[in-house]
Design an enzyme around this catalytic site. Structure first.
Site, PDB file in Angstrom:
ATOM      1  N   ASP A 150      49.318  38.199  35.220  1.00  0.00           N
ATOM      2  CA  ASP A 150      48.488  39.115  36.121  1.00  0.00           C
ATOM      3  C   ASP A 150      48.271  40.315  35.404  1.00  0.00           C
ATOM      4  O   ASP A 150      49.440  41.056  34.970  1.00  0.00           O
ATOM      5  CB  ASP A 150      49.036  39.131  37.361  1.00  0.00           C
ATOM      6  CG  ASP A 150      48.059  39.672  38.333  1.00  0.00           C
ATOM      7  OD1 ASP A 150      47.278  38.789  38.903  1.00  0.00           O
ATOM      8  OD2 ASP A 150      48.078  40.821  38.473  1.00  0.00           O
ATOM      9  N   ASN A 152      39.879  49.198  37.708  1.00  0.00           N
ATOM     10  CA  ASN A 152      38.280  49.105  38.033  1.00  0.00           C
ATOM     11  C   ASN A 152      37.731  50.332  38.618  1.00  0.00           C
ATOM     12  O   ASN A 152      36.653  50.886  38.279  1.00  0.00           O
ATOM     13  CB  ASN A 152      38.085  47.854  38.786  1.00  0.00           C
ATOM     14  CG  ASN A 152      37.794  46.401  38.190  1.00  0.00           C
ATOM     15  OD1 ASN A 152      37.144  46.668  37.080  1.00  0.00           O
ATOM     16  ND2 ASN A 152      38.003  45.536  38.671  1.00  0.00           N
ATOM     17  N   HIS A 194      33.567  49.094  36.615  1.00  0.00           N
ATOM     18  CA  HIS A 194      33.819  47.538  36.534  1.00  0.00           C
ATOM     19  C   HIS A 194      33.608  47.078  34.909  1.00  0.00           C
ATOM     20  O   HIS A 194      34.090  46.146  34.566  1.00  0.00           O
ATOM     21  CB  HIS A 194      32.949  46.803  37.670  1.00  0.00           C
ATOM     22  CG  HIS A 194      33.300  46.687  38.955  1.00  0.00           C
ATOM     23  ND1 HIS A 194      33.064  47.663  39.911  1.00  0.00           N
ATOM     24  CD2 HIS A 194      34.226  45.641  39.200  1.00  0.00           C
ATOM     25  CE1 HIS A 194      33.800  47.505  40.804  1.00  0.00           C
ATOM     26  NE2 HIS A 194      34.705  46.285  40.546  1.00  0.00           N
ATOM     27  N   ASP A 197      35.816  44.324  33.155  1.00  0.00           N
ATOM     28  CA  ASP A 197      35.310  43.245  32.260  1.00  0.00           C
ATOM     29  C   ASP A 197      36.052  42.983  30.763  1.00  0.00           C
ATOM     30  O   ASP A 197      36.255  42.126  30.222  1.00  0.00           O
ATOM     31  CB  ASP A 197      33.846  43.134  32.355  1.00  0.00           C
ATOM     32  CG  ASP A 197      33.105  42.752  33.685  1.00  0.00           C
ATOM     33  OD1 ASP A 197      34.194  42.227  34.438  1.00  0.00           O
ATOM     34  OD2 ASP A 197      31.987  42.592  33.953  1.00  0.00           O
ATOM     35  N   GLU A 236      41.906  38.606  38.261  1.00  0.00           N
ATOM     36  CA  GLU A 236      42.756  39.257  37.187  1.00  0.00           C
ATOM     37  C   GLU A 236      43.834  38.300  36.596  1.00  0.00           C
ATOM     38  O   GLU A 236      45.029  38.668  36.114  1.00  0.00           O
ATOM     39  CB  GLU A 236      43.014  40.615  37.263  1.00  0.00           C
ATOM     40  CG  GLU A 236      44.175  40.826  38.163  1.00  0.00           C
ATOM     41  CD  GLU A 236      43.751  41.034  39.720  1.00  0.00           C
ATOM     42  OE1 GLU A 236      42.465  40.315  40.138  1.00  0.00           O
ATOM     43  OE2 GLU A 236      44.264  41.772  40.452  1.00  0.00           O
TER      44      GLU A 236
END
Lengths: 317, 106
Positions: A180, A188, A193, A197, A223
């Protein structure tokens, strides 16, 4: 369209199964300009063995043959996972609806009656090949996570079950890793964002680079990633995880100055209750991941049976 | 068996198709053997073998441009499939079929 789909590969192989040599000669000539490689079988038994050997793009299968008939061959090919996905067009001198329905129920893609119109048969052949390519593509796309190109959750669930079953059968070792990204929400929020990504994509690339070809990295959701490591024991899996951990920590983000990304790992080589249930493996790996998060993140925790089973919990992220 | 009265040749409806001419020649060439097999099946009352040969002929002859032969083979196959072993009826359909087979020409 057909040409486009076929262009990249070698000629598709068509296995023709018919006990009549006259039919073989006729089709070999009539379909010679179709860009198809012909392979011949004259009996049901031969057809099954050849289909297993060469995995043709398509089988044309005569229904009425002495000894093993077309229904039996169709059934056998569809029952074997190795040949299950090969499209099959039945050829028959009988026009009876019962026979046709039976073929479709057994998994045939199409049914052509003899004597056949060659133009129609050609069209049906290219249609069958096209449909099976699309089905293959669809199945592949339905298993892939669009952003990272890794296997998606559905793919992971299926593969984990297969690997857990296999390991319990063969007593080979097996490792499941849940990992994770640390503080992904903050990342974020702070960098946007697109930055999030970029981290997900980079992480997926690190997994692909660091893992062996037979390892199975998947995006579990959000994630969170899951890695199945077949034939791998605890020390080896910890080493692999640490390489991944270090690679992400060392990654540089020139487009996002000041950004830093790390990840935590929960590793298990056994299910938390000793069962062969894949869900119990996920529970164990999740628990280990929770411990890694509690231990300060950017680290690896290996599940031990002595670990307390944490009741309903939520990862801190 | 009835004598083979007709000798008018029958040509494939695909005659002139450059792809097909050689194939038709082979197909026609095999007819005498096919007829011999059918006649000996009849004499031995081997209905299963006779039915298999008729079935193969039914499937193949149309593709080689001998549609009438295909229909005669289909009639014989149906008769044998029905389980009717009336020798005269079988002989009649068989002779119609063998007549067409022997008249087939390249």
């Amino acid at each position: 369209m057909n040409q486009d789909l076929n262009a990249a590969k070698a000629l598709p192989t068509l296995l023709l199964v018919d006990d009549s040599p006259a039919i073989h000669r006729l089709l070999a000539v009539k379909l010679k300009n179709e860009g198809i490689d012909f392979v011949a079988a004259y009996s049901g038994e031969e057809a099954i063995s050849v289909a297993n050997d060469i995995k043709p793009a398509l089988v044309l299968l005569d229904v009425n043959m002495p000894e093993m008939d077309g229904f039996q061959v169709l059934h056998a090919l569809k029952a074997d996972p190795e040949t299950h996905d090969i499209p099959i067009i039945m050829l028959s001198g009988d026009d009876e609806p019962e026979a046709k329905v039976r073929c479709f129920e057994l998994g045939a893609m199409d049914y052509v009656t003899k004597p056949f119109q060659v133009a129609e048969l050609r069209a049906r052949i290219s249609n069958a090949i096209r449909i099976s390519k699309l089905v293959e593509l669809l199945e592949k796309q339905a298993s892939i996570d669009a952003l990272t190109g890794l296997g998606n959750r559905a793919f992971f669930d299926r593969r984990l079950e297969e690997e857990v079953n296999k390991a319990s059968r063969t007593s080979d070792s097996l490792t499941l890793v849940m990992c994770d990204l640390d503080h992904f929400k903050k990342l974020n929020d702070g960098f946007g964002h697109p930055a999030g990504d970029a981290v997900l994509e980079t992480y997926a690339q690190i997994l692909k680079d660091q893992l062996r070809t037979y390892d199975i990295p998947c995006r579990y959701g959000g994630e969170e990633f899951a890695i199945i490591l077949p034939n791998t024991d605890s020390p080896a899996s910890s080493m692999i995880c640490d390489r991944i951990r270090v690679a992400l920590e060392a990654a540089e983000w020139p487009k996002y100055p000041g950004m830093k990304a790390t990840s935590s790992f929960g590793v298990t080589n056994i299910s938390h209750d000793g069962s062969h249930d894949s869900a119990a493996w996920i529970t164990a790996a999740d628990q280990a991941l929770y411990s890694a998060k509690s231990n300060g993140r950017n680290c690896i925790h290996v599940f031990e049976n002595a670990d307390n089973i944490v009741p309903a919990f939520k990862l801190a992220g | 068996m009835q004598p083979q009265g007709q000798t008018t040749p029958i040509f494939s409806s695909l005659k002139g198709d450059p792809d097909m001419d050689d194939l038709v020649t082979i197909f026609v060439h095999e007819m005498s053997e096919t007829v011999t097999t059918m006649q000996s099946s009849y004499e031995q009352r081997d209905w299963e073998q006779l039915r298999n040969v008729a079935h193969q002929l039914k499937g193949a002859s149309g593709g080689y441009g001998f549609e009438e032969m295909g229909q005669a083979a289909s009639t014989l196959e149906k008769l044998l499939k029905s389980g009717d072993d009336d020798l005269d009826a079988i002989a009649l359909e068989l002779s119609a079929l063998t007549d067409l087979c022997l008249r087939a020409s390249a």
